[in-house]
Enzyme design. Structure first.
Site, PDB file in Angstrom:
ATOM      1  N   ASP A  59       0.479  -1.415  -0.350  1.00  0.00           N
ATOM      2  CA  ASP A  59       0.554   0.002  -0.128  1.00  0.00           C
ATOM      3  C   ASP A  59       0.876   1.171   0.620  1.00  0.00           C
ATOM      4  OD1 ASP A  59      -1.425   2.113   0.715  1.00  0.00           O
ATOM      5  OD2 ASP A  59      -3.388   1.077   1.877  1.00  0.00           O
ATOM      6  N   ASN A  86       2.925   3.648 -10.561  1.00  0.00           N
ATOM      7  CA  ASN A  86       1.981   3.373 -11.450  1.00  0.00           C
ATOM      8  C   ASN A  86       0.104   3.835 -11.157  1.00  0.00           C
ATOM      9  OD1 ASN A  86       0.078   2.425 -13.808  1.00  0.00           O
ATOM     10  ND2 ASN A  86      -0.386   1.261 -12.664  1.00  0.00           N
ATOM     11  N   TYR A 166      -6.561  15.051  -8.091  1.00  0.00           N
ATOM     12  CA  TYR A 166      -6.466  14.969  -9.320  1.00  0.00           C
ATOM     13  C   TYR A 166      -4.751  15.796 -10.026  1.00  0.00           C
ATOM     14  CZ  TYR A 166      -5.121  11.327 -12.827  1.00  0.00           C
ATOM     15  OH  TYR A 166      -4.707  10.248 -13.554  1.00  0.00           O
ATOM     16  N   LYS A 170      -0.763  15.303 -10.270  1.00  0.00           N
ATOM     17  CA  LYS A 170       0.059  14.895 -11.359  1.00  0.00           C
ATOM     18  C   LYS A 170       1.371  15.953 -11.689  1.00  0.00           C
ATOM     19  CE  LYS A 170      -1.540  10.681 -11.664  1.00  0.00           C
ATOM     20  NZ  LYS A 170      -0.803   9.588 -11.658  1.00  0.00           N
ATOM     21  N   THR A 201      -9.971   2.527 -18.113  1.00  0.00           N
ATOM     22  CA  THR A 201      -9.970   2.253 -16.364  1.00  0.00           C
ATOM     23  C   THR A 201     -11.280   1.816 -15.318  1.00  0.00           C
ATOM     24  OG1 THR A 201      -8.410   3.231 -15.493  1.00  0.00           O
ATOM     25  CG2 THR A 201      -7.209   1.484 -17.655  1.00  0.00           C
TER      26      THR A 201
END
Ligand SMILES: NC(=O)c1ccc[n+]([C@@H]2O[C@H](COP(=O)([O-])OP(=O)(O)OC[C@H]3O[C@@H](n4cnc5c(N)ncnc54)[C@H](OP(=O)(O)O)[C@@H]3O)[C@@H](O)[C@H]2O)c1
Length: 249
Positions: A59, A86, A166, A170, A201
């Site tokens: 984790d 990833n 998010y 990044k 996904t």
């Protein structure tokens, strides 16, 4: 000797497919998964295809788990040639999805995995990567975090309204990539960021227009760079141009 690659978040999605593609290139692949049952099921699938695959419980948001994964890889494999950072979460949608409607709790949760987790894993694995003759670190980023793209009126990203967690995670991954590349520039280790492109996904409810096979290609490309390949770059699918190349930071 066979190269060994560790991919976080490899029980499904782009991470799983990255492991599959690296295995077909002859690498031993270590599939990082926070749920060992899901991880083992993914390993079994790849083994059925002939891959030398192993499950490593991790984790990335839990420092003890990260340390245990590094200790396990050192004990069982001794060194690491490729690290693909990833694993990530989107955080989902809060309110109307605009920057002003998100909570700090969500921002913290997304950063714990996408940024702090990535740094924790990289620092834990670096001693193992330094033992490789050709270490490669791939940080899976996203074009949505590109400051250049967001501020370029000719880029479709400049028209997209996004929540902070998010997207900015990044952007942070991009800077983290550059900083590690600078620190490691005189070593055999190359550090680059990958942009999979919008890929179907669970992260996006399978709404992406690219397949996981395509989404994994930038990570695989950067994980298998030759000795004269670049470091400190952002490579992958260029939205609007339908091709691979350098993404603006
Ligand atoms: N899909 C896209 O359009 C797209 C575009 C650009 C970039 N990306 C990036 O591509 C990478 C892979 O995403 P994906 O689309 O394949 O998403 P996904 O199918 O949701 O897979 C994410 C993986 O990360 C794992 N994960 C999440 N939190 C974790 C944690 N704390 N510790 C360990 N593993 C954790 C998940 O494990 P569980 O199964 O246990 O949840 C899963 O294996 C991410 O970095 C994402 O940001 C995706």
């Amino acid at each position: 000797m066979k190269s060994t690659a560790f991919i976080t978040g490899a029980n499904k999605g782009i991470g799983f497919e990255t492991a599959r593609q690296l295995a077909t290139r002859g690498m031993t692949v270590l599939l990082g998964a926070r749920d060992p049952e899901l991880g083992q099921a993914a390993v079994d699938k790849l083994r059925a295809e002939g891959a030398d695959a192993h499950c490593v419980r991790i984790d990335v948001s839990d420092e003890e788990s990260v340390a245990a994964a590094a200790a396990r890889i050192e004990a069982d494999f001794g060194a690491l040639d490729v690290l693909v950072n990833n694993a990530a979460i989107s955080g989902g949608m809060e309110g109307d999805g605009k920057p002003s409607s998100g909570s700090l709790a969500m921002l913290r949760r997304v950063y714990e995995t996408n940024v702090f987790g990535l740094v924790a894993v990289t620092n834990a694995m670096l001693p193992l990567l330094r033992r490789s003759a050709a270490g490669r670190i791939v940080n899976v980023s996203s074009e949505v975090g590109s400051l250049g793209g967001r501020t370029n009126p000719h880029n479709p990203l400049s028209q997209m309204v996004s929540a902070i967690p998010y997207t900015s995670s990044k952007t942070a991954v991009n800077m983290v990539t550059v900083l590690y590349a600078m620190e490691l520039k005189d070593t055999a280790i190359k550090v680059n960021a990958a942009n999979p492109g919008y890929t179907a996904t669970d992260l996006n409810g399978n709404s992406g227009f690219r397949t996981v096979e395509q989404g994994a290609e930038p990570s695989v490309h950067l994980a298998t760079l030759p000795a004269d390949g670049p470091t400190g770059t952002f490579f992958g699918y260029i939205w609007g141009q339908e091709e691979y190349g350098q993404i603006e930071w």
